[in-house]
Design a protein around this motif. Structure first.
Motif, PDB file in Angstrom:
ATOM      1  N   ALA A   6       0.833  -1.218   0.000  1.00 49.77           N
ATOM      2  CA  ALA A   6       0.000   0.000   0.000  1.00 49.77           C
ATOM      3  C   ALA A   6       0.858   1.254   0.000  1.00 49.77           C
ATOM      4  CB  ALA A   6      -0.934  -0.007   1.213  1.00 49.77           C
ATOM      5  N   LYS A   7       1.991   1.219   0.701  1.00 47.14           N
ATOM      6  CA  LYS A   7       2.880   2.386   0.756  1.00 47.14           C
ATOM      7  C   LYS A   7       3.574   2.574  -0.597  1.00 47.14           C
ATOM      8  CE  LYS A   7       5.129   5.685   2.965  1.00 47.14           C
ATOM      9  NZ  LYS A   7       6.111   5.389   4.006  1.00 47.14           N
ATOM     10  N   ARG A   8       3.990   1.472  -1.213  1.00 47.04           N
ATOM     11  CA  ARG A   8       4.685   1.588  -2.501  1.00 47.04           C
ATOM     12  C   ARG A   8       3.755   2.015  -3.636  1.00 47.04           C
ATOM     13  NH1 ARG A   8       7.836  -3.998  -3.088  1.00 47.04           N
ATOM     14  NH2 ARG A   8       6.184  -4.766  -1.722  1.00 47.04           N
ATOM     15  N   LEU A   9       2.452   1.828  -3.432  1.00 46.96           N
ATOM     16  CA  LEU A   9       1.493   2.183  -4.480  1.00 46.96           C
ATOM     17  C   LEU A   9       0.901   3.573  -4.299  1.00 46.96           C
ATOM     18  CD1 LEU A   9      -0.465  -1.193  -4.862  1.00 46.96           C
ATOM     19  CD2 LEU A   9       1.240  -0.241  -6.424  1.00 46.96           C
ATOM     20  N   ILE A  10       1.383   4.337  -3.315  1.00 48.84           N
ATOM     21  CA  ILE A  10       0.863   5.706  -3.127  1.00 48.84           C
ATOM     22  C   ILE A  10       1.078   6.515  -4.407  1.00 48.84           C
ATOM     23  CG2 ILE A  10       1.247   7.890  -1.927  1.00 48.84           C
ATOM     24  CD1 ILE A  10       1.704   6.391   0.608  1.00 48.84           C
ATOM     25  N   ASN A 160      -6.570  -4.015  -9.785  1.00 51.15           N
ATOM     26  CA  ASN A 160      -6.079  -4.343 -11.137  1.00 51.15           C
ATOM     27  C   ASN A 160      -4.782  -3.606 -11.452  1.00 51.15           C
ATOM     28  OD1 ASN A 160      -7.963  -6.264 -12.051  1.00 51.15           O
ATOM     29  ND2 ASN A 160      -9.466  -4.674 -12.516  1.00 51.15           N
ATOM     30  N   LYS A 161      -4.684  -2.367 -10.978  1.00 54.75           N
ATOM     31  CA  LYS A 161      -3.430  -1.632 -11.164  1.00 54.75           C
ATOM     32  C   LYS A 161      -2.299  -2.293 -10.378  1.00 54.75           C
ATOM     33  CE  LYS A 161      -4.957   3.086 -12.243  1.00 54.75           C
ATOM     34  NZ  LYS A 161      -4.874   4.511 -11.824  1.00 54.75           N
ATOM     35  N   ALA A 162      -2.618  -2.745  -9.172  1.00 56.01           N
ATOM     36  CA  ALA A 162      -1.593  -3.335  -8.303  1.00 56.01           C
ATOM     37  C   ALA A 162      -1.003  -4.612  -8.896  1.00 56.01           C
ATOM     38  CB  ALA A 162      -2.182  -3.622  -6.929  1.00 56.01           C
ATOM     39  N   ILE A 163      -1.867  -5.464  -9.485  1.00 53.69           N
ATOM     40  CA  ILE A 163      -1.362  -6.750  -9.979  1.00 53.69           C
ATOM     41  C   ILE A 163      -0.525  -6.590 -11.255  1.00 53.69           C
ATOM     42  CG2 ILE A 163      -3.269  -8.010  -8.927  1.00 53.69           C
ATOM     43  CD1 ILE A 163      -4.583  -8.222 -11.643  1.00 53.69           C
ATOM     44  N   LYS A 164      -0.561  -5.407 -11.851  1.00 56.53           N
ATOM     45  CA  LYS A 164       0.257  -5.152 -13.041  1.00 56.53           C
ATOM     46  C   LYS A 164       1.616  -4.553 -12.700  1.00 56.53           C
ATOM     47  CE  LYS A 164      -3.845  -4.442 -15.927  1.00 56.53           C
ATOM     48  NZ  LYS A 164      -4.674  -3.445 -16.665  1.00 56.53           N
ATOM     49  N   THR A 165       1.848  -4.281 -11.412  1.00 60.30           N
ATOM     50  CA  THR A 165       3.121  -3.683 -11.013  1.00 60.30           C
ATOM     51  C   THR A 165       4.174  -4.775 -10.803  1.00 60.30           C
ATOM     52  OG1 THR A 165       2.626  -3.820  -8.648  1.00 60.30           O
ATOM     53  CG2 THR A 165       1.872  -1.849  -9.824  1.00 60.30           C
ATOM     54  N   PRO A 166       5.447  -4.410 -10.821  1.00 64.18           N
ATOM     55  CA  PRO A 166       6.510  -5.401 -10.570  1.00 64.18           C
ATOM     56  C   PRO A 166       6.556  -5.895  -9.122  1.00 64.18           C
ATOM     57  CG  PRO A 166       7.432  -3.189 -10.817  1.00 64.18           C
ATOM     58  CD  PRO A 166       5.997  -3.095 -11.194  1.00 64.18           C
ATOM     59  N   LEU A 168       4.224  -7.423  -7.591  1.00 69.77           N
ATOM     60  CA  LEU A 168       3.495  -8.693  -7.482  1.00 69.77           C
ATOM     61  C   LEU A 168       3.804  -9.560  -8.703  1.00 69.77           C
ATOM     62  CD1 LEU A 168       0.047  -7.335  -6.191  1.00 69.77           C
ATOM     63  CD2 LEU A 168       1.903  -8.295  -4.832  1.00 69.77           C
ATOM     64  N   LYS A 169       5.066  -9.764  -8.931  1.00 71.15           N
ATOM     65  CA  LYS A 169       5.532 -10.484 -10.108  1.00 71.15           C
ATOM     66  C   LYS A 169       5.001 -11.921 -10.114  1.00 71.15           C
ATOM     67  CE  LYS A 169       9.842 -11.438 -12.597  1.00 71.15           C
ATOM     68  NZ  LYS A 169      11.320 -11.344 -12.534  1.00 71.15           N
ATOM     69  N   ASN A 170       4.493 -12.358 -11.303  1.00 67.64           N
ATOM     70  CA  ASN A 170       4.002 -13.725 -11.517  1.00 67.64           C
ATOM     71  C   ASN A 170       2.772 -14.071 -10.675  1.00 67.64           C
ATOM     72  OD1 ASN A 170       6.132 -14.262 -13.359  1.00 67.64           O
ATOM     73  ND2 ASN A 170       7.498 -14.804 -11.662  1.00 67.64           N
ATOM     74  N   ILE A 171       2.008 -13.077 -10.258  1.00 71.98           N
ATOM     75  CA  ILE A 171       0.794 -13.362  -9.495  1.00 71.98           C
ATOM     76  C   ILE A 171      -0.232 -14.061 -10.377  1.00 71.98           C
ATOM     77  CG2 ILE A 171      -0.265 -11.099  -9.979  1.00 71.98           C
ATOM     78  CD1 ILE A 171      -1.497 -11.222  -7.168  1.00 71.98           C
ATOM     79  N   LYS A 172      -0.973 -15.014  -9.793  1.00 75.83           N
ATOM     80  CA  LYS A 172      -2.042 -15.727 -10.505  1.00 75.83           C
ATOM     81  C   LYS A 172      -3.349 -15.436  -9.776  1.00 75.83           C
ATOM     82  CE  LYS A 172       1.096 -19.549 -11.666  1.00 75.83           C
ATOM     83  NZ  LYS A 172       2.240 -19.069 -10.850  1.00 75.83           N
ATOM     84  N   ILE A 173      -4.247 -14.717 -10.445  1.00 82.04           N
ATOM     85  CA  ILE A 173      -5.503 -14.312  -9.819  1.00 82.04           C
ATOM     86  C   ILE A 173      -6.536 -14.049 -10.899  1.00 82.04           C
ATOM     87  CG2 ILE A 173      -4.863 -11.842  -9.761  1.00 82.04           C
ATOM     88  CD1 ILE A 173      -6.312 -11.657  -7.054  1.00 82.04           C
ATOM     89  N   ASN A 174      -7.803 -14.403 -10.639  1.00 82.85           N
ATOM     90  CA  ASN A 174      -8.856 -14.170 -11.626  1.00 82.85           C
ATOM     91  C   ASN A 174      -9.787 -13.044 -11.187  1.00 82.85           C
ATOM     92  OD1 ASN A 174     -10.715 -15.257  -9.747  1.00 82.85           O
ATOM     93  ND2 ASN A 174     -10.392 -17.332 -10.541  1.00 82.85           N
ATOM     94  N   LYS A 175     -10.713 -12.670 -12.077  1.00 86.75           N
ATOM     95  CA  LYS A 175     -11.600 -11.526 -11.816  1.00 86.75           C
ATOM     96  C   LYS A 175     -12.496 -11.758 -10.598  1.00 86.75           C
ATOM     97  CE  LYS A 175     -11.882  -9.913 -16.621  1.00 86.75           C
ATOM     98  NZ  LYS A 175     -12.795  -9.669 -17.775  1.00 86.75           N
ATOM     99  N   GLU A 176     -12.963 -12.996 -10.435  1.00 83.75           N
ATOM    100  CA  GLU A 176     -13.852 -13.292  -9.307  1.00 83.75           C
ATOM    101  C   GLU A 176     -13.136 -13.094  -7.973  1.00 83.75           C
ATOM    102  OE1 GLU A 176     -13.496 -15.213 -11.975  1.00 83.75           O
ATOM    103  OE2 GLU A 176     -15.455 -14.808 -12.911  1.00 83.75           O
ATOM    104  N   THR A 177     -11.864 -13.467  -7.921  1.00 89.37           N
ATOM    105  CA  THR A 177     -11.102 -13.307  -6.682  1.00 89.37           C
ATOM    106  C   THR A 177     -10.828 -11.835  -6.397  1.00 89.37           C
ATOM    107  OG1 THR A 177     -10.065 -15.462  -7.062  1.00 89.37           O
ATOM    108  CG2 THR A 177      -9.017 -14.016  -5.452  1.00 89.37           C
ATOM    109  N   ILE A 178     -10.539 -11.085  -7.456  1.00 89.76           N
ATOM    110  CA  ILE A 178     -10.327  -9.641  -7.284  1.00 89.76           C
ATOM    111  C   ILE A 178     -11.590  -8.989  -6.718  1.00 89.76           C
ATOM    112  CG2 ILE A 178      -9.957  -7.464  -8.509  1.00 89.76           C
ATOM    113  CD1 ILE A 178      -8.131  -9.032 -10.420  1.00 89.76           C
TER     114      ILE A 178
END
Length: 405
Positions: A6-10, A160-166, A168-178
């Motif tokens: 959360a701090k790195r995504l400010i 969605n923005k967070a999972i595209k950042t470096p 959370l590299k190689n994260i596996k997550i679908n829309k329902e979980t988000i």
């Protein structure tokens, strides 16, 4: 040690802030101020995790101004002294002050002249209503902006923005979980990031599923309506249920608010109900409610639920009277629409010919107290919904009769 996600995504700029479209965007106030390279002292208020720190950080960053972050609770007067000296050195500075409602008198006295001179530009942040909780001297020097609770789709946008950042590299997550994380977050974006980050590191392969979320997070899903007005609808439901003397409905809405954990909002709304809807029908309810609020702050949740339950039951089953509200509203309306008239000279200080009531039988005199053009005005019309207000009505009638005769 790495900073929390959360701090790195400010956000570094206002365009990256999630939500708050009434303040940020084309031709919106904060965007235009930054665009015009001008900022004023302000207070940002609203629930936790909806962007107060993000906005403050983005403003300071975009304006490229010297900035210091303090917390009114943990930083002392010496810390504020350092900020003032730095501001003098740089010719001005932005001070971001979290929990501004907890600023004590010593720090206020140091801050006020520097706000007045423009040496310090304050961005205060609070979860409390500034019109109730912040010193008027501070408040009058600031523009106040309310931040709205985030909607579910805005929390999803942030995730969605967070999972595209470096980060959370190689994260596996679908829309329902988000979406499930967004619901679990209770519309707190910071909390949503915290859930996502913990789930990411829970499994070695970084797969995040609804089952993972349930394993690491036992908090119930927010049960407020999934729109920005839902939270206030629940507060409104509580007030209208107490006003309508429906004790079970009152406890239902109280339960929803307790699950959200926002005791400040519960305290403010119950205080309004106490004086707006119960009023003179049960004047003892005010001190009782104050004792409950103090006790709830002392013990916290979950024990505080017992205190709130008792007072809400009593408030719902209390007789109701809005006579005080009607009386002051009628007085205000008449004051605004009529010439204010002249205050009788014997009521002014120093006074002549003033009849001191304690020197007269029954502590009453026949001298008029209203200005001449208001002397036929009647504002308070007692209700007979309680024994107490019936007694007020009887006393008022005796006083009026004595003065007339």
């Amino acid at each position: 040690m790495e900073e929390p996600l959360a701090k790195r995504l400010i956000p570094k700029c206002l365009n990256d802030v999630i939500g708050q479209k009434h303040l940020i965007g084309k031709d919106k106030i904060l965007t235009n101020l930054v665009k015009n390279k001008k900022i004023f002292s302000m207070i940002l208020y609203g629930p936790p995790g909806i962007g107060k720190t993000s906005i403050a950080n983005a403003i300071a960053n975009e304006l490229n101004m010297n900035c210091r972050f303090l917390n009114a609770t943990i930083h002392n007067k010496k810390d504020l002294d350092v900020v003032v000296e730095e501001a003098k050195l740089y010719g001005g500075m932005i001070l971001v002050m979290d929990e501004i409602h907890r600023l004590n008198k010593d720090k206020q006295d140091l801050l006020l002249p520097n706000l007045e001179s423009g040496l310090i530009t304050l961005i205060g942040m609070t979860t409390s209503n500034p019109y109730h909780s912040i010193n008027p001297a501070i408040r009058s020097r600031c523009h106040i902006f309310e931040l709205k609770p985030l909607k579910e789709d805005e929390i999803i946008e942030g995730l969605n923005k967070a999972i595209k950042t470096p980060y959370l590299k190689n994260i596996k997550i679908n829309k329902e979980t988000i979406k499930y994380i967004a619901q679990k977050s209770k519309f707190d974006l910071r909390y949503a990031y915290n859930i996502l980050e913990l789930a990411y590191y829970f499994k070695e392969n970084h797969e995040v599923t609804k089952k993972t979320i349930d394993e690491i997070n036992q908090n119930p899903i927010s049960i407020h309506d999934k729109n920005e007005d839902g939270y206030y609808d629940v507060l409104s439901g509580l007030q209208k249920s107490i006003r309508g003397s429906d004790v079970d409905a009152s406890l239902y809405y109280l339960g929803r608010l307790l699950l959200a954990g926002d005791l400040d909002s519960i305290n403010r709304r119950l205080t309004v109900i106490c004086y707006e809807d119960i009023g003179l029908a049960n004047p003892n309810i005010g001190p009782k409610l104050k004792a409950v609020i103090d006790g709830a702050q002392l013990v916290g949740l979950p024990e505080a639920r017992i205190l709130y339950s008792e007072i809400v039951i009593e408030m719902a089953l209390s007789p109701k009277s809005n006579s005080a509200v009607l009386a002051i509203d009628k007085a205000l309306e008449e004051i605004e629409t009529k010439d204010e008239g002249t205050i009788p000279p014997y009521l002014k200080s120093p006074y002549n010919d003033y009849q001191y009531p304690h020197n007269y039988p029954y502590n009453l005199t026949k001298q008029p107290y209203l200005p001449t053009n208001f002397q036929n005005s009647k504002y308070y019309l007692p209700k007979e919904s309680s024994t107490y207000e019936k007694s007020l009505k009887e006393r008022k009638e005796k006083i009026d009769k004595y003065r007339q005769n």
